[in-house]
Design an enzyme around this catalytic site. Sequence first.
Site, PDB file in Angstrom:
ATOM      1  N   ASP A  76     -11.784  -6.930   1.083  1.00  0.00           N
ATOM      2  CA  ASP A  76     -12.717  -6.845   1.823  1.00  0.00           C
ATOM      3  C   ASP A  76     -12.663  -7.544   3.084  1.00  0.00           C
ATOM      4  O   ASP A  76     -13.640  -8.101   3.521  1.00  0.00           O
ATOM      5  CB  ASP A  76     -14.227  -6.633   0.726  1.00  0.00           C
ATOM      6  CG  ASP A  76     -14.520  -5.192   0.209  1.00  0.00           C
ATOM      7  OD1 ASP A  76     -13.831  -4.365   0.641  1.00  0.00           O
ATOM      8  OD2 ASP A  76     -15.169  -5.085  -0.441  1.00  0.00           O
ATOM      9  N   LYS A 104       0.496  -8.934  -8.730  1.00  0.00           N
ATOM     10  CA  LYS A 104      -0.653  -9.035  -8.522  1.00  0.00           C
ATOM     11  C   LYS A 104      -1.776  -8.065  -9.124  1.00  0.00           C
ATOM     12  O   LYS A 104      -1.366  -6.834  -9.192  1.00  0.00           O
ATOM     13  CB  LYS A 104      -0.757  -7.769  -6.883  1.00  0.00           C
ATOM     14  CG  LYS A 104      -1.774  -7.444  -5.924  1.00  0.00           C
ATOM     15  CD  LYS A 104      -1.560  -6.636  -4.904  1.00  0.00           C
ATOM     16  CE  LYS A 104      -2.650  -6.234  -3.931  1.00  0.00           C
ATOM     17  NZ  LYS A 104      -3.093  -5.263  -4.925  1.00  0.00           N
ATOM     18  N   ASN A 121      -7.671 -11.648  -2.007  1.00  0.00           N
ATOM     19  CA  ASN A 121      -7.240 -10.032  -1.267  1.00  0.00           C
ATOM     20  C   ASN A 121      -8.389  -8.839  -2.116  1.00  0.00           C
ATOM     21  O   ASN A 121      -9.375  -8.832  -2.936  1.00  0.00           O
ATOM     22  CB  ASN A 121      -6.153  -9.211  -2.235  1.00  0.00           C
ATOM     23  CG  ASN A 121      -6.144  -7.922  -1.904  1.00  0.00           C
ATOM     24  OD1 ASN A 121      -6.179  -7.026  -2.895  1.00  0.00           O
ATOM     25  ND2 ASN A 121      -5.627  -7.489  -0.399  1.00  0.00           N
ATOM     26  N   MET A 164       0.779  -1.057  -0.130  1.00  0.00           N
ATOM     27  CA  MET A 164      -0.288  -0.159  -0.210  1.00  0.00           C
ATOM     28  C   MET A 164       1.253   1.182   0.291  1.00  0.00           C
ATOM     29  O   MET A 164       1.793   1.194   1.085  1.00  0.00           O
ATOM     30  CB  MET A 164      -0.853   0.453   1.322  1.00  0.00           C
ATOM     31  CG  MET A 164      -2.361  -0.818   1.497  1.00  0.00           C
ATOM     32  SD  MET A 164      -3.105  -1.002   2.230  1.00  0.00           S
ATOM     33  CE  MET A 164      -2.620  -1.936   3.580  1.00  0.00           C
ATOM     34  N   GLN A 207       8.048  -3.846  -5.029  1.00  0.00           N
ATOM     35  CA  GLN A 207       6.689  -4.266  -5.853  1.00  0.00           C
ATOM     36  C   GLN A 207       7.396  -3.147  -6.820  1.00  0.00           C
ATOM     37  O   GLN A 207       7.216  -1.944  -6.677  1.00  0.00           O
ATOM     38  CB  GLN A 207       5.216  -4.425  -5.281  1.00  0.00           C
ATOM     39  CG  GLN A 207       4.430  -3.745  -6.394  1.00  0.00           C
ATOM     40  CD  GLN A 207       2.770  -3.313  -6.423  1.00  0.00           C
ATOM     41  OE1 GLN A 207       2.485  -2.725  -5.577  1.00  0.00           O
ATOM     42  NE2 GLN A 207       1.980  -4.205  -5.783  1.00  0.00           N
ATOM     43  N   CYS A 210      -2.320  -1.565 -10.410  1.00  0.00           N
ATOM     44  CA  CYS A 210      -3.037   0.223  -9.461  1.00  0.00           C
ATOM     45  C   CYS A 210      -4.143   0.793 -10.788  1.00  0.00           C
ATOM     46  O   CYS A 210      -4.241   0.399 -11.827  1.00  0.00           O
ATOM     47  CB  CYS A 210      -1.818   0.758  -9.968  1.00  0.00           C
ATOM     48  SG  CYS A 210      -2.052   2.578  -9.561  1.00  0.00           S
ATOM     49  N   GLY A 227      -5.421  -5.457   3.410  1.00  0.00           N
ATOM     50  CA  GLY A 227      -5.075  -4.440   3.172  1.00  0.00           C
ATOM     51  C   GLY A 227      -5.496  -3.385   3.993  1.00  0.00           C
ATOM     52  O   GLY A 227      -4.744  -3.505   5.439  1.00  0.00           O
TER      53      GLY A 227
HETATM   54  C1  LIG Z   1      -3.878   3.541   0.664  1.00  0.00           C
HETATM   55  C2  LIG Z   1      -3.423   2.349  -0.035  1.00  0.00           C
HETATM   56  C3  LIG Z   1      -2.667   2.193  -1.235  1.00  0.00           C
HETATM   57  C4  LIG Z   1      -2.562   1.094  -2.029  1.00  0.00           C
HETATM   58  N1  LIG Z   1      -1.328   1.055  -2.618  1.00  0.00           N
HETATM   59  C5  LIG Z   1      -1.410  -0.302  -3.609  1.00  0.00           C
HETATM   60  C6  LIG Z   1       0.517  -0.738  -3.906  1.00  0.00           C
HETATM   61  O1  LIG Z   1       1.399   0.394  -3.988  1.00  0.00           O
HETATM   62  N2  LIG Z   1       0.508  -1.569  -4.482  1.00  0.00           N
HETATM   63  C7  LIG Z   1      -0.344  -2.412  -4.759  1.00  0.00           C
HETATM   64  O2  LIG Z   1      -0.426  -3.920  -6.059  1.00  0.00           O
HETATM   65  N3  LIG Z   1      -2.144  -1.640  -4.294  1.00  0.00           N
HETATM   66  C8  LIG Z   1      -2.023  -1.299  -3.892  1.00  0.00           C
HETATM   67  N4  LIG Z   1      -3.312  -0.799  -2.923  1.00  0.00           N
HETATM   68  C9  LIG Z   1      -4.369  -2.171  -3.132  1.00  0.00           C
HETATM   69  C10 LIG Z   1      -4.559  -2.804  -1.851  1.00  0.00           C
HETATM   70  O3  LIG Z   1      -3.156  -3.863  -2.496  1.00  0.00           O
HETATM   71  C11 LIG Z   1      -5.190  -4.169  -1.582  1.00  0.00           C
HETATM   72  O4  LIG Z   1      -5.406  -4.748  -3.112  1.00  0.00           O
HETATM   73  C12 LIG Z   1      -7.033  -3.242  -1.746  1.00  0.00           C
HETATM   74  O5  LIG Z   1      -6.839  -2.675  -0.235  1.00  0.00           O
HETATM   75  C13 LIG Z   1      -7.705  -4.107  -1.290  1.00  0.00           C
HETATM   76  O6  LIG Z   1      -7.145  -5.055  -0.284  1.00  0.00           O
HETATM   77  P1  LIG Z   1      -8.598  -4.456   1.134  1.00  0.00           P
HETATM   78  O7  LIG Z   1      -9.645  -4.599   0.775  1.00  0.00           O
HETATM   79  O8  LIG Z   1      -7.892  -5.435   1.745  1.00  0.00           O
HETATM   80  O9  LIG Z   1      -8.064  -3.240   1.887  1.00  0.00           O
HETATM   81  C14 LIG Z   1      -3.076   0.218  -2.157  1.00  0.00           C
HETATM   82  C15 LIG Z   1      -4.736   0.689  -1.095  1.00  0.00           C
HETATM   83  C16 LIG Z   1      -4.397   1.399  -0.445  1.00  0.00           C
HETATM   84  C17 LIG Z   1      -5.674   1.332   0.258  1.00  0.00           C
END
Ligand SMILES: Cc1cc2nc3c(=O)[nH]c(=O)nc-3n(C[C@H](O)[C@H](O)[C@H](O)COP(=O)(O)O)c2cc1C
Length: 328
Positions: A202, A139, A200, A17, A70, A100, A224
């Site tokens: 929610d 990813k 991954n 993240m 990553q 992304c 996340g």
């Molecule tokens: C603040 C933030 C930054 C994120 N940055 C990245 C990132 O740099 N690379 C990536 O693959 N996913 C990124 N994501 C997506 C998360 O890795 C994840 O796939 C997404 O939040 C869904 O998972 P969750 O419901 O558990 O939060 C980001 C998500 C958030 C909320």
Amino acid sequence: MQIGSITIDPPVLLAPMAGVSNRAFRAIARSQGATLCTTEMVNANALLHHSAKSYWLMELDPGETPVGIQIAGSDPDVMAAAAREAEAHGADLIDINMGCPVPKVVKNGDGSALLTDEDRAVAVVEAVVQAVTIPVTVKMRAGWDHDSITAPALAEQFERVGVKAVAVHARTRSDQYVRPANWDFIRQVKERVSIPVIGNGDVHTPADALRMMELTGCDAVMIGRASFGDPWIFRRISYYWQTGEELPPPTADERAQMALWHLERMVAIKGEAVAVREMRKQLAWYLKGTPGSAQYRQRCYALNTEAEARALVEEWREHAQDQELAWN
Ligand SMILES: Cc1cc2nc3c(=O)[nH]c(=O)nc-3n(C[C@H](O)[C@H](O)[C@H](O)COP(=O)(O)O)c2cc1C
């Protein structure tokens, strides 16, 4: 779960993240049972132009393992060179970003845009796999939109060219973060490959994690946003898997200590001004669980110095001291 030669057990992972999964937070997540952590996304082009920020994003703690770096990009040669650089920097694995959704990333064909161009996506992955000796993972979101769920077919191709695991964020690019995740996308990928599939999207509670595994057959869960203010989530999930029960929530002391540890580590790696600014939101997430916590959370957004932040956490600790805290 096995990713190449790396054993991930129990399979509860911290999601990459941007702005969150820096060295400070990875150390915290690891201490609370995240068995694989990944850096924030590093832009491959910027890395090859020696941008200081890219090198900073790749900084690892001494002894930090296993850890993925990553990288994001859509030029196979550039991605291969970036992967070599990340390997030299100490990564245990290279993770390729195909999720992304941000316009400035997809307009270059990077991130989730790769989901729309199978040939390029496979060429990028193959180039990275050939460039390094460590395992490569991808990813990905499920697809660009609901009319083009490309992840299952792509995952099959990625396995063919040597990827060792795929993580599926169960949303499309067009869902952004607004629509709820549809875990069936994870199941659809799992059906097509024999490499491990990391689910991954929610997962908010230990029960969610178990349900995701049961419904999709995924080999691991990646967390996340549920880790914001709750780095205990990793341990909570493993414990729930083992016992069917929830760990008791942390006490006010434990919450306050974790918040202060996070703050301290952020100040150490980013300096006071940046760290306190970035920690405002994080601190607000830690200071919860009592009926009167809202006013402390609000005050987090006005913090400017480490001393102010510490004083506020201590004040909340006193307020919450004798109360029974809830998880959420
Ligand atoms: C603040 C933030 C930054 C994120 N940055 C990245 C990132 O740099 N690379 C990536 O693959 N996913 C990124 N994501 C997506 C998360 O890795 C994840 O796939 C997404 O939040 C869904 O998972 P969750 O419901 O558990 O939060 C980001 C998500 C958030 C909320």
